[in-house]
Design a protein around this motif. Sequence first.
Motif, PDB file in Angstrom:
ATOM      1  N   ALA A  88       0.571   1.294  -6.695  1.00 53.36           N
ATOM      2  CA  ALA A  88      -0.187  -0.242  -6.600  1.00 53.36           C
ATOM      3  C   ALA A  88      -1.553   0.069  -6.759  1.00 53.36           C
ATOM      4  O   ALA A  88      -2.362   0.687  -6.711  1.00 53.36           O
ATOM      5  CB  ALA A  88       0.002  -0.567  -4.995  1.00 53.36           C
ATOM      6  N   GLY A  89      -2.010  -1.012  -7.557  1.00 54.81           N
ATOM      7  CA  GLY A  89      -3.435  -1.158  -8.230  1.00 54.81           C
ATOM      8  C   GLY A  89      -3.286  -0.742  -9.779  1.00 54.81           C
ATOM      9  O   GLY A  89      -4.619  -0.807 -10.392  1.00 54.81           O
TER      10      GLY A  89
ATOM     11  N   LEU B 206      -1.977  -5.031  -5.769  1.00 61.23           N
ATOM     12  CA  LEU B 206      -2.012  -4.360  -4.129  1.00 61.23           C
ATOM     13  C   LEU B 206      -1.919  -5.645  -3.395  1.00 61.23           C
ATOM     14  O   LEU B 206      -2.919  -6.421  -3.278  1.00 61.23           O
ATOM     15  CB  LEU B 206      -3.099  -3.480  -3.952  1.00 61.23           C
TER      16      LEU B 206
ATOM     17  N   PRO C  90       0.839  -1.085  -0.053  1.00 57.94           N
ATOM     18  CA  PRO C  90      -0.124  -0.029  -0.128  1.00 57.94           C
ATOM     19  C   PRO C  90       0.837   1.287   0.047  1.00 57.94           C
ATOM     20  O   PRO C  90       1.869   1.189   0.473  1.00 57.94           O
ATOM     21  CB  PRO C  90      -0.887  -0.294   1.345  1.00 57.94           C
TER      22      PRO C  90
END
Length: 794
Positions: free
Chosen positions: A538-539, A561, A508
């Motif tokens: 992330a993501g 993530l 994260p």
Amino acid sequence: MKLSTFTIYGIFLGILSNTLQAQVDTEFWFVVPKVFSESGEIPLTLVVSSIGTAESVQISQPANPAFPSLSVSLTPFEVEILDLTEYQEELVNTPAKIVLNKGLHIRSSGPIMAYFHVEHPTNQDIFTLKGEDALGKAFFIPTQTDFRNRFGSSSFNIVATEDQTELQVTPSSPSIGFGNGTPFQVSLDKGQTYTYSASGPEAEDHLAGSHILSNKPIAVTVSDDAIVNEGGSDWDLVGDQLLPLAQVGTEYLAMRGDATTERLYLLATQEDTEIYLPGTSQRVQLQPGETHAQTLTQASLYVESNKPVYAFQLSGYEDSPAGAILYPLSCTGTDIVKYVRPDGINFIKYLLTPTENISSFKLNGSDNVGPFYFSPAASTNQEWSIGRVEGLGGFTTSTNQLNNTAGIFHMGMVATTGEGASFAYFSDIHPSSTSQTQYVCLDQGAELMIRPGMENPTWSSGENSQTILVDSLETYWVEGEIAGCTVRDTIELKEIPRNWGVDTLLCPNESLEIQLLEVGGSYLWEDGEIKTSRSLSAGDTLAVQLSTEMCTLEDTIRLGLRDLPQLSLGPDTSICTGDSLLLAPRNQAGNFTWQDGQTTPEYVVFESGSYWVEQKIQGCSQRDTIFIREAIAADVQLTDTSLCLGDSLVLAIDLAQLPFQWEDGFTEAIRSVTQSGIYTAYVQGDCLSAPYSWEVQFEDCSCKPFLPNAFSPNNDGINDIFFPELSCPLEFYELTVFNRWGEIIFQSPDLQRGWQGQNGSWQAPETVYFYQIHFKSSKETEPRMLSGQVLLLR
């Protein structure tokens, strides 16, 4: 089959013709040396000139943001003189032996020439700026070793072109704080500078043979301030920007100038160096850093050596010395020089060129520099000729252009005011062999092309054409000649990778720098970005397309993530005095570190404060913080108070920030009472629930001190002092004030001295205090005591 064409010239992508131009480049670095001046002001000028196209030039100091960014626009073949005298404090690299931010950076939109002129009337010289030719990672310091400094000293000046540049400097002569032969280290960032100055003015103090090593490219200026030439009384500056060790050679030809004493200083860079001077039949043996000084008595001197050496010439005019670094003969030279001749000075050009080129000079487009100015150079089998040109009408213009339409030449230039002289040397390093890598699409061929200016090419396949077609992923080379020098260019063909990014999981709040390979095409991201590098979080999931001359490829980069258990210490809370509190995250996997370094999953708290814990789990780190305040405790209190009939008493709950309720339903924290009785308020604290009670008794006070139940020591003249009012004379009196913990904070037997709301030297806080009065009137036989409480308000 669709082909892509690659021109093989590696890092020399900017060289688009076979024109060889003196010290021509798009980027120059320079550091201005310290120069003596009787008045303190040092006239400084920068001369820049375009070659054939309009250019924009920017002058800055990267390490000094306060320096104004200067700019100049050049039309084709224009020479511009910039007066930088007003910036001498920012430019002159003094004091020595400390890191400064005075590096000068000159950038141009296209090829230009540049030189720096210190124009002090008696202490002047020209420093030709050599662009990329001046940058290197290893240098020896060549300079004269025979003459003392009238003022100033011998020095060398270094400027870094990149951050985190680490230098190792080995001086040949001691300086304050450093011994000769003892290496020392210096760290510089981009644009930062460092000067090393000799400790004395004598010839033996000079710095010839000093050695500099660097992990990143630097430029070096050598300076010999205000030296006195042999047999003369004039003193003058001698200096130039150096060539790095990689650019020095084994063959030189020096042209004698017009100075009273002219010498060539040859400095060895390798062990067992042998220098041969055919004109004198001398052979000189030198070791690294050693210098041989050769007096120039003839018009030219030819020099050969078995290993690379530096050649530094001391020239000038009559008794005014000046100096310049010479270029080796091999694979050097220019076919154009642009320069400025200020009005009213003596001006001489010294030309060195292959004999076959002596009829091809053009000065400002005219043929007035003819063969009659030239004669064969000694010891060169008439392959080279030298010429001395002075006083031509074409020289009266302020800006000049000299070119040779047949080939290369080298040019020395002496300018003198009659009091001081400048000496500049113009040449160029020819392109060398290169190596590069190019990417192609799978199953696609390519067309390879020689670089511009290459003659007599021979490919690794045996072909002699300017281009060849290839259809396999291999390493190819082509060998040919540029300006008479043999070079070999190598190219390795590789397949364009089909997968440009690694799909991965991130922590994260973590991001990843994506750097796409430079493969000779253009990238387009699905969000419209066209960068080859960018930061993704992330993501993120993004598609990117590569378009080249041969094919179009696509890939998608996915950054997932990591699914981490939440780290929480719970909401902020409070702690009661004497209690403890256990902090225990629900998920106790991984490694923990608390704010004081403790590494257990659980942590015991004994007092208020801010506490945090960091958890490392699955390669990620996460942190949570909790603030624990000190809980407020409510104490059980019962206070007896006696007042006189007709008076009133103010009752106040000093913990009114806690929930409370009066027993009789009254709702305010402060109330006034006039009747005897017990008054109770129930207070709900974090650590204790307790009642606050007052038992109030009103009585006859015909001879009893009266004290207020509140006062405000704020110096407004109203109720500033707490002391009794008397209805009769007293024989004995003493007032004592207590805080809520029973500590005496004030005591006085003087009726005229009351309490002004202090606890020693500190102001007492706003709250309820307790008092006792011992007193005896003349009508009483025994002393009495009166107690109560008072509210201090501010």
